[in-house]
Write a protein that holds these residues in place. Structure first.
Motif, short mmCIF file in Angstrom:
data_model
loop_
_atom_site.label_atom_id
_atom_site.label_comp_id
_atom_site.label_asym_id
_atom_site.label_seq_id
_atom_site.Cartn_x
_atom_site.Cartn_y
_atom_site.Cartn_z
N PHE A 85 -39.55 -13.60 15.11
CA PHE A 85 -40.43 -12.47 15.44
C PHE A 85 -41.41 -12.86 16.54
N LEU A 175 -32.22 1.99 9.35
CA LEU A 175 -32.58 0.98 10.33
C LEU A 175 -31.33 0.50 11.07
N ARG A 198 -39.61 -1.97 17.44
CA ARG A 198 -39.48 -2.36 16.04
C ARG A 198 -38.05 -2.81 15.74
N SER A 201 -37.54 -6.27 17.21
CA SER A 201 -38.21 -7.27 16.37
C SER A 201 -37.38 -7.53 15.12
N PHE A 202 -36.95 -6.45 14.51
CA PHE A 202 -36.19 -6.56 13.27
C PHE A 202 -34.91 -7.36 13.49
N THR A 203 -34.24 -7.08 14.62
CA THR A 203 -33.01 -7.80 14.93
C THR A 203 -33.26 -9.30 15.03
N VAL A 206 -33.91 -10.75 11.48
CA VAL A 206 -32.69 -10.88 10.68
C VAL A 206 -31.80 -11.99 11.23
#
Lengths: 306, 260, 353
Positions: A85, A175, A198, A201-203, A206
């Motif tokens: 992140f 998502l 977002r 960031s999430f990618t 994960v």
């Protein structure tokens, strides 16, 4: 026969590790179209954080409870998820939309940064270390005369479990739909109300967590951890990237397929031909696949509109 | 009548199940100016791509001056005398206006890599000639005083005209213009239509034009071919085409659709 | 008159190389003289890679592999050739320099052939895929070199051995030790200046503009009659040739060992970084970046373990703050000539071919 089976087991175990890491490459590529060279260092950090946790908790030997492994795994995944992140936020986001080569060089910079920061004495140091044994390498059961140790079973089960989880995440959640939209087109997705930042960031979170899980599993299977800046880490990362490309970069299932394929090719080549040429097999497969199917096994061809 | 310069017959292309172009034929005589019109998505640009070798025709023939062009790569088709502009402008953005045209002129240059590296007198003379030729072209398009600017910094209309100048740099026999007036205001369009007529006579090129602006097409073209869904629905002089019911239907929808 | 103009810059390269050796180098100590050679070699590497990455817009990250191919080929010729000619592998000035020059040129040619073999099939691939193939090729070269046999060092054995045996006795993972140290400031800068003349002449000629058009827009370039594949392969082969020469200079330099690990992907990355930092397509930018990036780690030597961290942070901030590199696509002498040139805009993703 026993050798064949043994090689197959090894290939699948290593292949599932590759697949886990390849997923991180493929997701970032699918969304931002760049090769995240620092991904191999997240994997390295994952392995080393697992070592730090196990060492700090004083776990060692074959009689540690199974939850110790779970804590180590989760700890490493959380740490690396946060790391991913922060990296995206500070290094990659300012370059969104910049020429690809610049982003690639930034990724190389991040990679150098992680390796050399990791080598600081206050962190992991410059010496190789031995990962404490959390999972027994005694054969759990035997198939066709080949013993299957708990480590290998856990490696495959955790890897497959995480891949199924990701599959569900990408194809069955809101998502996941946003992720697929962003990978199709960033401007269009943002016009449709998708919060692109977002999703990106999430990618990264994960992908990094999956790499950390792979790092933990790798440290379980191969306990001799090389120092952070050692070239084995990048080489491993490259192989996983190759797996992602062979499977069709940007394609989640392709990364899984590519990982297993590369793992098996490497293990069978090493077992039946020559061990010292194992990297050559991997890169030759890459070149062959790209020459005959330039978008990878499961990749779709894109046509430039004239 | 004499042999046509560009003779296209039975050209077809399908993408998977989608028929992009079906049985397209066209004869273009030397010095003519023809237009290819049709609604959006009718397959006009696809035809240009087929003519210039960006796509390979699945059926049919393209002949330029009697020579079969089917299956040749794009650069060989350009060398045989077919030049084009692009609907979505494709200039060499980070290069200067002059360099854009000079690159096109390179096609007719003789000196190779080694004479360039050795700067042989022949190469020096050729470079000078190319520069002169390119500047003369820019002069025609009123771009000469902007020759040192990067082409992506040019205003839109100038970029469109630079594309035509660049295409002429290859000394084509046939010039394919893909919506040269797109995005231009009425005054610019008038100036452009005059420019196309001028270019045609001054450089002796034969022109095939894709254009949406009917007024422009009607004013300057001798012949018009109308396609819809990849199929040729009409072909003839502007007057003939204007009154053709199939053309009106393609543009305005079927008259029987009144009660929908 | 015309022919004088044709060759005078190349003569100038020789004169300048001697000026570097006898005019500039004596002002520094031995340590800095080696640094001067390192800078020269990096200039050759950066400017040659710039032909592929900057001029033709193809994305190669396997440049060190061509360096390795050329270096090993040239090294094998001077080392085993010296035994045949002089009976040992020491430096023999005069005749030995001629042997070195011949070996270097052969090394360049072998690397160029390798460039052709790799480039011809793989240049069909676009952008990142090409990058990965060049990277894969580099790794294959590295592994294969690691598998070679030990270097022979007995004159009798060498004279008895066949060429094939010698060609495989390249030292394996330990590296090719014992090469004579022929690389001098004169040789290094002779090749560096020659390459610079070639690069500048290329950039300002029709042939060079053809390379640039491939970078700018491949579809438009081919519509203008440019055989894009041919120009890509040309750029690749020319760059590989000079990478091979740089490899030979590196192989015969004092204080370096020619070994496969030194010439892996990390070395390739270093060269790519120089090109991007200088500005893609800018020859003077590549030269300046080669100088700065050779010296920077030296200046940071005091900081020891923080050295690479600082280097990494500088790299990242450079990319964020000045994405077009030091000079963008322009040359240092063009910076103030054209006041109307605006800053390159940031391109939307996917617009780069």
């Amino acid at each position: 026969m026993a050798k064949l089976l043994q090689t197959l087991f090894d290939g699948v175990a290593v292949g599932s590790l590759y697949a886990l890491i390849a997923l991180g490459y493929t997701m970032v590529y699918g969304i931002l179209q760049f090769i995240n060279f620092a991904h191999s260092d997240i994997f390295m950090t994952g392995a080393w954080i697992a070592f730090v946790i196990a060492k700090a908790a004083g776990w060692a030997g074959g009689d540690t409870p199974i939850w110790a492994s779970l804590v180590t795994l989760l700890g490493s995944m959380i740490f690396c998820g946060l790391l991913g992140f922060v990296i995206e936020r500070l290094a990659y986001r300012p370059l969104r939309g910049a020429p690809r080569l610049n982003v690639l060089i930034t990724a190389i910079g991040v990679s150098l940064f992680l390796e050399n920061t990791g080598q600081l004495e206050v962190l992991f140091g410059t010496q190789p270390q031995r990962m404490p044994t959390l999972l027994s390498s005694e054969p759990l059961f035997r198939i066709g005369g080949v013993g299957l140790p708990l480590v290998d079973v856990v490696v495959v089960l955790v890897a497959v479990g995480l891949m199924l989880l990701l599959q569900w995440l990408v194809f069955s959640t809101r998502l996941g739909r946003a992720m697929r939209a962003v990978s199709f087109s960033i401007p269009v997705a943002s016009l449709m109300g998708v919060n692109v930042d977002r999703v990106v960031s999430f990618t990264f979170v994960v992908g990094s967590a999956l790499a950390a899980a792979a790092g933990f599993l790798y440290a379980m299977k191969y306990p001799g951890l090389n120092q952070p800046a050692h070239s084995t880490w990048i080489l491993l990362g490259l192989k996983c990237f190759v797996a992602a490309v062979v499977g069709g970069i940007g394609n989640v299932r392709g990364a899984m397929l590519g990982g297993l394929l590369i793992g098996c090719v490497e293990m069978f080549g090493a077992a039946y031909l020559s061990t010292s040429l194992r990297d050559v097999y991997v890169f030759s497969i890459l070149i062959l696949v790209l020459l005959f199917k330039p978008t990878g096994l499961l990749g779709k061809a894109t046509v430039e509109k004239v | 009548m004499s042999e046509p310069l560009l003779d296209v017959s039975g050209l077809s292309l399908a993408f998977g199940g989608l028929k992009a172009v079906t049985d397209f034929s066209l004869k273009l005589h030397k010095g003519e100016l023809q237009a290819l019109i049709g609604p959006n998505g009718a397959g006009k640009t696809t035809i240009f791509n087929l003519l210039t070798g960006v796509y390979r025709p699945q059926q049919g023939e393209v002949r330029l001056g009697g020579r079969l062009l089917n299956g040749l790569p794009t650069h060989k088709i350009a060398a045989s005398g077919m030049a084009r502009t692009f609907q979505n402008i494709r200039l060499f953005g980070d290069l200067t206006v002059l360099d854009n045209v000079r690159i096109a002129c390179h096609l007719r240059a003789r000196a190779g890599l080694f004479s360039a590296l050795l700067r042989t007198p022949a190469h020096v003379a050729e470079e000078a000639a190319i520069r002169e030729k390119a500047m003369a072209l820019l002069e025609v398009f009123s771009l000469a005083d902007r020759h040192a600017e990067l082409s992506r910094n040019l205003p839109y209309g100038d970029q469109r005209r630079l594309e035509i100048a660049r295409a002429l740099g290859t000394e084509p026999k046939v010039l394919l213009l893909d919506e040269p007036a797109a995005g231009m205001n009425p005054q610019e369009k008038v100036a452009l239509s005059e420019l196309i007529t001028l270019v045609r006579h001054r450089f002796g090129v034969t022109v095939l034009l894709i254009e949406h602006d009917m007024a422009l097409v009607m004013k300057i073209c001798e012949r018009i071919t109308v396609i819809d869904h990849g199929v040729t629905i009409a072909s003839g002089s502007p007057l003939e085409v204007q009154g053709n019911p199939a053309v009106i239907e393609a543009y305005l929808g079927a008259p029987s659709a009144e009660g929908h | 008159m015309g022919y004088l103009r044709a060759v005078s810059p190349f003569l100038g390269a020789i004169v300048l190389a001697f000026v570097m050796q006898f005019g500039v180098a004596p002002m520094f100590g031995a340590y800095y003289q080696k640094l001067l050679i390192d800078i020269g070699i990096n200039i050759v590497l950066a400017v040659s890679l710039n032909l592929v990455n900057g001029f033709a817009g193809q994305f190669s990250i396997g440049h060190a592999a061509f360096m390795a191919v050329g270096g090993y080929a040239a090294g094998a010729i001077t080392y085993y050739g010296s035994f045949h000619v002089f009976g040992d592998a020491l430096v023999h000035h005069g005749q030995g320099d001629v042997l070195f020059l011949a070996a270097t040129l052969v090394g360049g040619c072998v690397a160029a052939v390798a460039g052709w073999v790799v480039g011809l099939p793989s240049l069909r691939l676009k952008g990142d895929y090409l990058a990965i193939v060049t990277l894969g090729f580099g790794e294959i070269v590295r592994v294969l070199l690691q598998l070679t046999d030990d270097v022979m060092f007995k004159r009798a054995d060498i004279e008895a051995a066949s060429v094939g045996t010698l060609a495989l006795a390249l030292g394996g993972a330990l590296g090719f030790g014992g090469l004579p140290f022929y690389t001098s400031i004169v040789w290094t800068y002779f090749f560096a200046f020659t390459l610079l003349v070639i690069a500048v002449r290329l950039k300002t000629s029709g042939e060079g503009r053809a390379f640039l058009s491939v970078r700018e827009n491949e579809i438009a370039a081919s519509a203008m009659g440019i055989d894009t594949t041919r120009y890509k392969v040309r750029a690749f082969v020319l760059a590989a040739f000079f990478a091979g020469i740089a490899g030979s200079l590196f192989a015969h330099e004092i204080g370096t060992t020619l070994n496969p690990r030194e010439l892996g992907f990390q070395k390739s990355f270093d060269i790519v970084i120089m090109v991007v930092l200088g500005g893609m397509g800018s020859i003077s930018g590549a030269v300046l970046a080669a100088i700065v990036l050779t010296l920077l780690p030296e200046f940071l030597r005091e900081a020891a373990s923080y050295r690479m961290i600082i280097y990494a942070l500088l790299l990242i901030s450079m990319m964020i703050l000045r994405p077009q590199g030091l000079f963008g696509v322009r040359e240092v002498w063009e910076l103030y000539r054209r006041p109307k040139v605006s800053r390159p805009q940031v391109r939307p993703p996917g617009s780069l071919p």
